[in-house]
Design a protein around this motif. Structure first.
Motif, PDB file in Angstrom:
ATOM      1  N   HIS A 106      -3.237  10.902  -1.684  1.00  0.00           N
ATOM      2  CA  HIS A 106      -2.271  11.117  -2.766  1.00  0.00           C
ATOM      3  C   HIS A 106      -2.334   9.923  -3.716  1.00  0.00           C
ATOM      4  O   HIS A 106      -2.875   8.880  -3.379  1.00  0.00           O
ATOM      5  CB  HIS A 106      -0.848  11.305  -2.222  1.00  0.00           C
ATOM      6  CG  HIS A 106      -0.259  10.065  -1.627  1.00  0.00           C
ATOM      7  ND1 HIS A 106       0.531   9.207  -2.348  1.00  0.00           N
ATOM      8  CD2 HIS A 106      -0.359   9.527  -0.387  1.00  0.00           C
ATOM      9  CE1 HIS A 106       0.894   8.199  -1.584  1.00  0.00           C
ATOM     10  NE2 HIS A 106       0.366   8.364  -0.379  1.00  0.00           N
ATOM     11  N   ILE A 107      -1.768  10.099  -4.894  1.00  0.00           N
ATOM     12  CA  ILE A 107      -1.732   9.036  -5.893  1.00  0.00           C
ATOM     13  C   ILE A 107      -0.431   8.246  -5.718  1.00  0.00           C
ATOM     14  O   ILE A 107       0.655   8.817  -5.759  1.00  0.00           O
ATOM     15  CB  ILE A 107      -1.809   9.594  -7.333  1.00  0.00           C
ATOM     16  CG1 ILE A 107      -3.046  10.468  -7.508  1.00  0.00           C
ATOM     17  CG2 ILE A 107      -1.763   8.477  -8.358  1.00  0.00           C
ATOM     18  CD1 ILE A 107      -4.346   9.734  -7.370  1.00  0.00           C
ATOM     19  N   SER A 108      -0.560   6.927  -5.518  1.00  0.00           N
ATOM     20  CA  SER A 108       0.609   6.061  -5.378  1.00  0.00           C
ATOM     21  C   SER A 108       1.356   5.981  -6.708  1.00  0.00           C
ATOM     22  O   SER A 108       0.737   5.787  -7.758  1.00  0.00           O
ATOM     23  CB  SER A 108       0.165   4.665  -4.945  1.00  0.00           C
ATOM     24  OG  SER A 108       1.225   3.748  -5.096  1.00  0.00           O
ATOM     25  N   ARG A 109       2.666   6.099  -6.677  1.00  0.00           N
ATOM     26  CA  ARG A 109       3.468   5.990  -7.901  1.00  0.00           C
ATOM     27  C   ARG A 109       3.497   4.557  -8.431  1.00  0.00           C
ATOM     28  O   ARG A 109       3.565   4.341  -9.626  1.00  0.00           O
ATOM     29  CB  ARG A 109       4.882   6.485  -7.655  1.00  0.00           C
ATOM     30  CG  ARG A 109       4.939   7.962  -7.433  1.00  0.00           C
ATOM     31  CD  ARG A 109       6.342   8.438  -7.261  1.00  0.00           C
ATOM     32  NE  ARG A 109       6.321   9.848  -6.913  1.00  0.00           N
ATOM     33  CZ  ARG A 109       7.390  10.583  -6.807  1.00  0.00           C
ATOM     34  NH1 ARG A 109       8.572  10.063  -7.005  1.00  0.00           N
ATOM     35  NH2 ARG A 109       7.279  11.849  -6.483  1.00  0.00           N
ATOM     36  N   GLN A 110       3.442   3.572  -7.515  1.00  0.00           N
ATOM     37  CA  GLN A 110       3.507   2.182  -7.945  1.00  0.00           C
ATOM     38  C   GLN A 110       2.184   1.699  -8.523  1.00  0.00           C
ATOM     39  O   GLN A 110       2.144   1.064  -9.571  1.00  0.00           O
ATOM     40  CB  GLN A 110       3.898   1.258  -6.776  1.00  0.00           C
ATOM     41  CG  GLN A 110       5.340   1.370  -6.343  1.00  0.00           C
ATOM     42  CD  GLN A 110       5.541   2.462  -5.304  1.00  0.00           C
ATOM     43  OE1 GLN A 110       4.582   2.956  -4.716  1.00  0.00           O
ATOM     44  NE2 GLN A 110       6.780   2.858  -5.101  1.00  0.00           N
ATOM     45  N   THR A 111       1.088   1.955  -7.822  1.00  0.00           N
ATOM     46  CA  THR A 111      -0.200   1.389  -8.231  1.00  0.00           C
ATOM     47  C   THR A 111      -1.086   2.380  -8.980  1.00  0.00           C
ATOM     48  O   THR A 111      -2.081   1.989  -9.566  1.00  0.00           O
ATOM     49  CB  THR A 111      -0.984   0.896  -7.002  1.00  0.00           C
ATOM     50  OG1 THR A 111      -1.280   2.008  -6.159  1.00  0.00           O
ATOM     51  CG2 THR A 111      -0.190  -0.152  -6.243  1.00  0.00           C
ATOM     52  N   ARG A 112      -0.750   3.648  -8.927  1.00  0.00           N
ATOM     53  CA  ARG A 112      -1.547   4.726  -9.531  1.00  0.00           C
ATOM     54  C   ARG A 112      -2.952   4.807  -8.920  1.00  0.00           C
ATOM     55  O   ARG A 112      -3.895   5.223  -9.561  1.00  0.00           O
ATOM     56  CB  ARG A 112      -1.632   4.591 -11.041  1.00  0.00           C
ATOM     57  CG  ARG A 112      -0.304   4.680 -11.744  1.00  0.00           C
ATOM     58  CD  ARG A 112      -0.512   5.104 -13.191  1.00  0.00           C
ATOM     59  NE  ARG A 112       0.714   5.207 -13.919  1.00  0.00           N
ATOM     60  CZ  ARG A 112       1.517   6.268 -13.903  1.00  0.00           C
ATOM     61  NH1 ARG A 112       1.231   7.282 -13.157  1.00  0.00           N
ATOM     62  NH2 ARG A 112       2.607   6.295 -14.630  1.00  0.00           N
ATOM     63  N   ARG A 113      -3.068   4.358  -7.677  1.00  0.00           N
ATOM     64  CA  ARG A 113      -4.348   4.410  -6.965  1.00  0.00           C
ATOM     65  C   ARG A 113      -4.310   5.533  -5.943  1.00  0.00           C
ATOM     66  O   ARG A 113      -3.254   5.916  -5.447  1.00  0.00           O
ATOM     67  CB  ARG A 113      -4.629   3.083  -6.264  1.00  0.00           C
ATOM     68  CG  ARG A 113      -4.715   1.930  -7.258  1.00  0.00           C
ATOM     69  CD  ARG A 113      -5.132   0.696  -6.596  1.00  0.00           C
ATOM     70  NE  ARG A 113      -6.597   0.769  -6.439  1.00  0.00           N
ATOM     71  CZ  ARG A 113      -7.338  -0.222  -6.016  1.00  0.00           C
ATOM     72  NH1 ARG A 113      -6.790  -1.346  -5.668  1.00  0.00           N
ATOM     73  NH2 ARG A 113      -8.633  -0.083  -5.916  1.00  0.00           N
ATOM     74  N   PHE A 114      -5.488   6.025  -5.593  1.00  0.00           N
ATOM     75  CA  PHE A 114      -5.625   7.064  -4.583  1.00  0.00           C
ATOM     76  C   PHE A 114      -5.520   6.428  -3.202  1.00  0.00           C
ATOM     77  O   PHE A 114      -6.299   5.550  -2.856  1.00  0.00           O
ATOM     78  CB  PHE A 114      -6.979   7.769  -4.746  1.00  0.00           C
ATOM     79  CG  PHE A 114      -7.175   8.926  -3.813  1.00  0.00           C
ATOM     80  CD1 PHE A 114      -6.504  10.120  -4.013  1.00  0.00           C
ATOM     81  CD2 PHE A 114      -8.048   8.833  -2.745  1.00  0.00           C
ATOM     82  CE1 PHE A 114      -6.693  11.200  -3.174  1.00  0.00           C
ATOM     83  CE2 PHE A 114      -8.257   9.907  -1.891  1.00  0.00           C
ATOM     84  CZ  PHE A 114      -7.570  11.090  -2.105  1.00  0.00           C
ATOM     85  N   LEU A 115      -4.525   6.842  -2.427  1.00  0.00           N
ATOM     86  CA  LEU A 115      -4.318   6.318  -1.080  1.00  0.00           C
ATOM     87  C   LEU A 115      -4.742   7.375  -0.064  1.00  0.00           C
ATOM     88  O   LEU A 115      -4.287   8.518  -0.127  1.00  0.00           O
ATOM     89  CB  LEU A 115      -2.853   5.941  -0.863  1.00  0.00           C
ATOM     90  CG  LEU A 115      -2.281   4.913  -1.825  1.00  0.00           C
ATOM     91  CD1 LEU A 115      -0.803   4.678  -1.542  1.00  0.00           C
ATOM     92  CD2 LEU A 115      -3.063   3.611  -1.727  1.00  0.00           C
ATOM     93  N   LYS A 116      -5.615   7.006   0.857  1.00  0.00           N
ATOM     94  CA  LYS A 116      -6.136   7.934   1.852  1.00  0.00           C
ATOM     95  C   LYS A 116      -5.095   8.254   2.914  1.00  0.00           C
ATOM     96  O   LYS A 116      -4.301   7.410   3.302  1.00  0.00           O
ATOM     97  CB  LYS A 116      -7.374   7.346   2.524  1.00  0.00           C
ATOM     98  CG  LYS A 116      -8.541   7.160   1.590  1.00  0.00           C
ATOM     99  CD  LYS A 116      -9.719   6.567   2.320  1.00  0.00           C
ATOM    100  CE  LYS A 116     -10.886   6.331   1.387  1.00  0.00           C
ATOM    101  NZ  LYS A 116     -12.037   5.749   2.087  1.00  0.00           N
TER     102      LYS A 116
END
Length: 134
Positions: A106-116
């Motif tokens: 999913h995409i982290s709301r804080q970092t806007r990175r894809f988290l596995k």
């Protein structure tokens, strides 16, 4: 999927590695989501090509409704019918360019990175298995 940390099923581990020669994702395509020991039939609902060095595609899949046509789920003799559930919650998967494996996340709301997240995917087939020992 890494056996022991993302799945305890050897079958799911092997399925998650079957990406060579797999079909390109398309909306409406059959899929199977892989979890700790279970497999669930699903349908691809969205496909995006990514302009990323790490990932080539992002897709959304929704778990199908499963109907037992004949047999029993308790003894493994069940025959299933799968009905797309387009109103269900979608899971996001990305294909790694390096390995060709599908990674759930999913995409982290804080970092806007894809988290596995744990879980894998097979494209082009629907399969359903619920481990009876849980």
């Amino acid at each position: 999927m890494n056996i022991g940390t993302q799945t305890s099923s050897l079958v799911n581990h092997l399925y998650s590695r079957m990406t060579i020669g797999a079909p390109a994702p398309e909306v409406g395509m059959a899929a199977t989501t892989l979890s700790w020991t279970d497999r669930h039939a699903a349908t691809v609902t969205k496909v995006y090509e990514l302009n990323s060095a790490t990932y080539s595609h992002e897709i959304e899949v929704v778990e199908d409704k499963v109907l037992v046509i004949k047999g029993s789920t308790h003894d493994g003799s069940a025959t299933f019918a799968f009905v797309p559930n387009l109103e269900g919650d979608a899971d996001v998967y990305r294909m790694e360019r390096k390995t060709g494996n599908w990674v759930r996340g999913h995409i982290s709301r804080q970092t806007r990175r894809f988290l596995k997240l744990p879980g894998g995917l097979i494209l082009g087939r629907r399969d359903h298995y619920v481990d009876p020992s849980f």
